[in-house]
Structure formats: structure tokens, C-alpha cells
Design an enzyme around this catalytic site. Structure first.
Site, PDB file in Angstrom:
ATOM      1  N   ASP A 476      32.249  76.234 -56.642  1.00 39.34           N
ATOM      2  CA  ASP A 476      32.232  77.200 -57.746  1.00 39.34           C
ATOM      3  C   ASP A 476      30.934  78.020 -57.726  1.00 39.34           C
ATOM      4  O   ASP A 476      29.925  77.617 -57.118  1.00 39.34           O
ATOM      5  CB  ASP A 476      32.352  76.407 -59.063  1.00 39.34           C
ATOM      6  N   CYS A 524      35.674  79.414 -55.522  1.00 39.86           N
ATOM      7  CA  CYS A 524      35.878  79.684 -56.943  1.00 39.86           C
ATOM      8  C   CYS A 524      34.630  80.421 -57.426  1.00 39.86           C
ATOM      9  O   CYS A 524      33.530  80.170 -56.930  1.00 39.86           O
ATOM     10  CB  CYS A 524      36.038  78.361 -57.684  1.00 39.86           C
ATOM     11  N   ASP A 546      40.455  82.081 -64.021  1.00 39.81           N
ATOM     12  CA  ASP A 546      40.445  81.047 -65.055  1.00 39.81           C
ATOM     13  C   ASP A 546      41.584  81.265 -66.045  1.00 39.81           C
ATOM     14  O   ASP A 546      41.833  80.419 -66.891  1.00 39.81           O
ATOM     15  CB  ASP A 546      39.107  81.057 -65.801  1.00 39.81           C
TER      16      ASP A 546
END
Ligand code: DGJ
Length: 727
Positions: A476, A524, A546
Site C-alpha cells: 500500500d 495499492c 477503496d
């Protein structure tokens, strides 16, 4: 042969599948662009050089073509072409004028690796041919190498540029784009993908105007706001017809894509690293490489352009063990628990997941340091013993015993001010001395332009990956850069920081993914804030957004599919009311939308009622039957969510023996048409297809000309799917 050189005319004719691209060295040494479009035979392309009988502007240098109307292949600044240049160099005397002329060229089979960068690749030399044209500024001994690769099996041409300082003065690169292409008219529409967090990659199509139209990121990431992709489309081009020219930059940092229509109605498209707040000191003997742009031409509309990108990226950009493997159906605990979990809670979810047929359990944010919220611990990549007293390997093994693989979330490019790492190394983040360090989500960006920072992170992540049975990593990255500067760079190199960061990131990703070749990596960035081909080179799937609401996902996934293949599009079913938009959609529709990508769940399975558990079980079973079609087939967009209330997508295997169709209708319509047909595409007209679950057998030709009957759907947010099998 894919690249033809004609020494009499000094022309280069590049031929990829279905497309031709032609260049010419003029008598005065300038490199001109003559043609890009449908594949054509060799011809007298010189005919297209514009030699006006009357012209007001800078004089031509002995070739009769004034610089302001010449189609330059790599335009420079300051010698009479007043359109945007592709590059700009500052000399020691302060001048920013350069003059590049042809020196030599090479044509060879294969495609060289782009050292330090992600890029498309080949597996056999005969898959592609490369042309390198060397341009030279004799006043300062600057060499610029323009590289072109044409693929035999794709309508793709890749371009990149290398600048080499062969002189004895320091040069400063102010701008070095990867590509510039001049088009002879402005009769096009511009398509780009814009968005925001939770609303990524919405399509926007607009007519070209005189002047410049810019799509860019200045955030230090390719961004939620704009994707490094643009296309020019013929005015009448649509999904299945018309000419389309796509440009996609293989880069994950700040970029620019610029379209300039000049006073003679010609169009210049350029793309590359954003020159905003960028410069690069090029010392004598050193070189600078730009990232690659992948240009795809289609004469059959946007759909065919997308499928070319999909095939190329699936097979010659993505790498590793998972490139050609079916991807596991996962359950991720983020929206189920957020930071509030312990080992038992996670195992409860995993146990339920195992019963429902899921294959991979992913532990998201909150397992490390003392992290109970987003205000601490990034950088402290050791297990939180309070939440997981027996450690990660114990949890991983227990998950494995349930029959699921175990995956883990990291955010390795960040540091929390409240972390041991930051306390030990306060200068390891991107910052400017004595300035406030702006936090976002309570965190700062680690300075990946520094080798020692990258090395430390490689070790920390490797340490975790080698001590627990981890088969999957979610990588992420949740904020953009501010106060961009590095404590390790001298003043005259500060503006290199953001680009050096990207090179550092690519090195880290290369190292970690090669150390752990069996791990499936998913990119991500606060959802889809870095969904670009640079990331796909290292991680063959990306968390798309998201926003997991089924209705919002129609636009997000449709827009993403303009360039990126369905197998790369992470798509999960989440709980209702949806956490981002609070909408309540049926479980079936959420499943159908998510199954059109790389499928998974992101909710507390233990809280589902008996009925929903039954639906989940069936969905997982069903996806396992169809996933090879979605993950490795060709996608045909049948109805666009950007045009109305409905969306439809079709996926078909390469041999056209199996297809999967999904139709979505957002709002119910009172007293609608009695018979509504959905025309298919991409089937074999000569094959007959059984509609699975019925006795019905229909010709591929009929299904593509007349269509499938859409059943009556009652209520909002409804969907229906079909599976077809050739018989
Ligand atoms: C942002 C990601 O997009 C989410 O899926 C989740 O992993 C959170 N970060 C965790 O902080």
C-alpha cells in the site's frame, strides 16, 4: 521485417501488427515524423512533408520547411518551432538552446532491457525489432538516443529516450519527455481517465481545442486524479469502429501528457516525466534514461485498443509465477475489522472463509508496531504482540491449516512520526530543512532516493516474509509527496528527488519480488492512486479503488479497463450499507460486479446470515468456473456506464469456445420494453453456443446481430449474467 530503412530516401518505416510509423532524416539532419496510422506498404512518404509556398515565421534552414510547421520527431526549443519542445537542456553559460541532428542509427532484433525501469519485454528476440536513432548536438557534445521497439504480435510501438553528456561541461536537463508525435490535423477527440480517491479513472472525452490540453500529476505518484494515459480518437470513433491512438507511460510518479493544437490545426502529443519541479544534473560522461511510453494504434475503435493493451500487459509487462496463473479468491479483513482485531477474530473470519470456498486470507493494516489507528507505527515492521501474541508465523500456519493461503499488508514507503524508525532516523523522510513537514494520514514519505533507506526497508520486509508462511503481499502507499527534498542530495540536485524516489522504489520492488518469487504481490495506493503499468511490472494485480459499492464500481472498472486487463483489477464484495457511499445493493449484484475483475471479499463473513452465506458459497464456486475466461480472455465492453443506466461487459476465451456476459441496470424502470436485447461481440460467428443452465443453443452470429434477451429485472441495482459454451 518490422523495421525498414530506405537509404536513398533516408526513411525508417516501422511496422507493428496492423500499424505503420514512418520517420525521415532531412537533408539538414533534422528528424521528421511522416506518418503513424493503419499498416501500409512502403511508399513515397516524403510527399507528406509540408513545403509551403508562403510562410510567415522563422526561416527554414536549407530544406524549405520552416521549423514551426515541420513535424519534428523529438522537437527542441529555441530554433523556430514555437510549439512545446520534447526536451530542454540548460548549458553552463545559462543558455537553454540545443540543436539535435541525426548522427547514426541501429536496427536489431529484440528489445533491450530498460535498466532500472519497468518496461514491456520480450521472451524471444524474434518477437520484436528495435530501432535506435542517435541525434547529436555538436556544440556541446550531447547525444540523444531515440529508441523504438515494434512488436510483431501487438499493434504496439514503445518509445523511450536516453540523453548522454559526451562533452566536458555540466548540463542540466529541465525537461526530457519520452515521446512527441505530430499529427497532421486536429480533428480528434481526447480521451483521458480522471478521478479522485474512491472515484478513480472515470472516462472523459472532449473535442480538441486550439492551445494546450494537459493531463498531469505533480503529486509524486501517478495519482487518483489522472492516469498516465491519453488517447486521440477520430471524431466518429467509438467502442467498435474508428481510429484510436493510445499513449500510456510506464511510470508511477509525476507525469505529463500534453496535447497542443497549433495555429495551423496540427496536433502535437507529448508524454513523459513531468518537468514541473524537475531537473537533472547531467555531468560529463553520464546519461539519463526516460521511462517508456507504449503507443497502441487501433482502426477498430477503443475496444480493440484496450484489448491490445490487455494482451500486451498480461503477457509482456506483468511478470513472474502469477503472470500465467489463475489468481486466488481472497478474503481481506480491512472493512471487516479495520484496526480492531486479535488472532481469534481473524481466525473466525478465515474459518468461515474456508467453509465458503475462499482460497487466501489477507491480514490488512494494523498487525505491526503498536498500531491501533492510522496515527503511528509505519516503519516499525515487527509484529504487534498484544494483538497477535503467538506471532505472524503461528497465525499464518493456522490459516494454512484451514486450507487457505496467508497474505499480509505492508506500507513500506511510509513512516509515522510516532515510530521507532522515525525516532532513530528523522532525516529519512522526504523533507526540506527547517520547513514544516506536512503530514497526510498522520504519516510522512520515506526518502527512497536514498540507497540506505531502500536497503533498510528491503531487509525489514524480507525479514517478515521469510519468517512467516506468507504467499501474498498487499503493498500500500497512502499519501502524496509534499516539501519535496532529500537530506542526501546537494542543492543543485534537490529537484531530482521525486524521480530518484521512483528509481529507488523500482529497485526495492525488483529486489523484493525477485527474493520472493512465489509471493503474489498486489499494488495499492489508498485504493487506485497508483494504477499504472510501472507498478504492474512488479505486481501483477492492483487494488482498484477503496470504493467497493457495486454501482460506483461499474464506472471505476469500466474506466480502468480502457487500458488495464481485468486480471489486474482487484475487485471485492463488501458489506452493505456500503462504507463509502452508504448504498444498499443486493449481494448478487455486488458479486457480479466484483467477478468482472480479480475477485475477493472484504467483509466480516461471520456476520452474514444463512442466506447470504449461501450466496457467497455459490458465487465463489461460480467464479472458480469462469475465472479463466475473465482473467485470461478478451474483454468486450458492450454498454458503457458513462452513457446511461446500464452497463454490460463480455469476456471470451482466446479460442472463442467460452464466454461470460454480465449486465447491470442501476435504477428500475417502470413499464419498460417487453423485449430488451443485448447484442454480444467477440464470439465466433460460425460457432453455436449453449447458454449454460438452459437447453438453448444459439449461433454466435445471431447472438452478435440480434442478441441475448435480458430478463425482466425488478428493483434497483440489479444484474444478470450468462455463461456461453461452444457446442
Ligand atoms: C488503503 C487501502 O486502499 C485499503 O484497502 C486499506 O488497505 C487501508 N489503506 C489500510 O490502511
Amino acid at each position: 521485417m518490422s523495421i525498414l530503412y530506405n537509404p536513398q530516401e533516408n526513411t525508417f518505416h516501422l511496422k507493428a501488427k496492423g500499424t505503420s510509423y514512418v520517420l525521415k532524416v532531412l537533408k539538414n539532419g533534422y528528424l521528421a515524423h511522416l506518418y503513424w496510422g493503419k499498416g501500409v506498404r512502403n511508399s513515397n512518404f516524403e510527399y507528406y512533408l509540408n513545403k509551403p509556398s508562403f510562410f510567415i515565421g522563422s526561416n527554414a534552414q536549407n530544406d524549405n520547411i520552416p521549423p514551426d510547421i515541420l513535424s519534428h520527431e523529438y522537437p527542441s526549443y529555441g530554433t523556430g518551432d514555437f510549439r512545446h519542445p520534447a526536451y530542454q537542456i540548460q548549458l553552463e553559460n545559462g543558455s537553454t538552446i540545443t540543436d539535435l541532428k541525426y548522427r547514426t542509427h541501429r536496427i536489431f532484433s529484440g528489445k533491450p532491457k530498460l535498466e532500472g525501469y519497468p518496461a514491456t519485454y520480450i521472451e524471444q528476440d524474434d518477437e520484436a525489432e528495435t530501432l535506435e536513432i542517435e541525434l547529436f548536438d555538436s556544440l556541446i557534445d550531447l547525444t540523444v538516443i531515440l529508441s523504438y521497439t515494434v512488436f510483431n504480435n501487438f499493434s504496439a510501438i514503445t518509445r523511450s529516450v536516453r540523453l548522454i553528456n559526451e562533452g566536458n561541461q555540466d548540463l542540466k536537463i529541465l525537461k526530457a519527455l519520452s515521446v512527441s508525435v505530430d499529427f497532421p490535423s486536429c480533428n480528434y477527440d481526447l480521451l483521458h481517465l480522471h478521478g479522485a480517491w474512491s472515484r478513480e479513472r472515470h472516462m472523459e472525452r472532449q473535442s480538441l481545442n486550439h492551445g494546450s490540453q494537459i493531463v498531469e500529476s505533480r503529486r509524486g505518484a501517478s495519482s487518483h486524479q489522472h492516469n498516465p494515459f491519453i488517447a486521440l480518437l477520430d471524431k466518429d470513433a467509438g467502442e467498435n469502429s474508428g481510429e484510436v491512438y493510445g499513449f500510456n507511460l510506464v511510470y508511477s510518479g509525476s507525469f505529463i501528457a500534453q496535447v497542443e493544437v497549433d495555429h495551423y490545426d496540427t496536433t502535437r502529443v507529448s508524454m513523459g516525466i513531468n518537468p514541473f519541479d524537475f531537473s537533472w544534473k547531467l555531468e560529463p560522461g553520464s546519461s539519463f534514461q526516460t521511462p517508456e511510453v507504449v503507443m497502441v494504434y487501433s482502426d477498430s475503435g477503443l475496444g480493440e485498443m484496450s484489448r491490445e493493451y490487455h494482451r500486451l500487459y498480461r503477457t509482456r509487462l506483468c511478470r513472474g509465477k502469477y503472470r500465467d496463473s489463475i489468481r486466488p479468491v481472497l478474503i481481506n479483513n480491512w472493512e471487516a475489522t479495520y484496526f480492531d482485531f486479535d488472532a481469534e477474530k481473524l481466525l473466525e473470519i478465515a474459518r468461515e472463509g474456508a467453509k465458503l470456498g475462499l482460497e487466501l486470507f489477507v491480514l490488512d493494516d494494523g498487525w505491526f508496531g503498536k498500531r491501533d489507528s492510522d496515527n503511528c507505527s509505519l516503519g516499525d515492521w515487527f509484529v504487534n504482540k498484544r494483538k497477535l501474541p503467538a506471532g505472524l508465523s503461528d497465525l499464518g500456519e493456522k490459516v494454512n491449516k484451514l486450507g487457505l493461503k496467508f497474505g499480509l499488508w505492508f506500507e513500506p514507503e511510509m513512516v509515522s512520526p510516532d515510530s521507532d524508525l522515525y525516532r532513530a532516523h528523522p532525516d529519512w523522510c522526504i523533507h526540506v530543512p527547517n520547513r514544516h513537514r506536512t503530514e497526510a494520514r498522520n504519516q510522512l514519505v520515506l526518502d527512497y532516493s536514498r540507497k540506505e533507506v531502500c536497503d533498510a526497508i528491503i531487509e525489514m520486509v524480507s525479514n517478515i516474509l521469510s519468517t512467516a508462511p506468507i504467499s501474498y503481499v498487499k503493498w500500500d502507499m497512502n499519501r502524496n509527496m509534499t516539501e519535496i527534498g532529500s537530506a542526501a542530495l546537494p542543492p543543485d540536485r534537490q529537484r531530482e528527488t521525486a524521480h530518484r524516489y521512483m528509481l529507488g522504489l523500482y529497485r526495492v520492488l525488483e529486489e523484493i519480488t525477485s527474493r520472493f518469487p512465489d509471493v503474489l504481490f498486489e499494488g495499492c495506493s489508498a485504493g487506485g492512486g497508483r494504477f499504472d503499468p510501472g507498478i504492474l511490472y512488479y505486481m501483477p494485480q492492483i487494488w482498484t479503488s477503496d470504493d467497493t459499492d457495486a454501482v460506483e464500481r461499474l464506472k471505476i472498472q469500466h474506466g480502468t479497463s480502457i487500458v488495464y486487463p481485468p486480471i489486474t483489477i482487484g475487485a471485492h464484495v463488501s458489506a452493505v450499507p456500503n462504507h463509502q457511499v452508504h448504498r444498499i445493493t443486493p449481494m448478487e449484484t455486488r458479486g457480479h460486479a466484483a467477478m468482472c475483475g480479480n475477485f475477493g471479499y472484504e467483509l466480516d463473513l461471520t456476520k452474514l446470515d444463512y442466506m447470504d452465506k449461501g450466496i457467497v458459497k455459490n458465487q465463489v464456486e461460480y467464479y472458480k468456473e469462469i475465472r479463466h475466461i475473465i482473467q485470461f480472455g478478451d474483454m468486450y465492453r458492450l454498454i458503457s456506464p458513462f452513457e446511461g443506466n446500464e452497463t454490460a461487459w463480455l469476456y471470451v476465451t482466446e479460442d472463442k469456445t467460452e464466454a461470460y456476459v454480465a449486465f447491470f441496470r442501476v435504477l428500475a424502470q417502470p413499464n419498460g420494453p417487453h423485449t430488451k436485447l443485448l447484442r454480444l461481440n467477440g464470439l465466433d460467428p460460425d460457432k453455436n453456443y449453449q447458454i449454460i443452465g438452459t437447453d438453448l443453443i444459439m449461433g454466435g452470429d445471431v447472438l452478435m446481430s440480434a442478441g441475448l434477451k435480458i430478463p425482466e429485472l425488478t428493483g434497483d441495482f440489479k444484474s444478470v449474467t450468462w455463461r456461453l459454451k461452444a457446442v
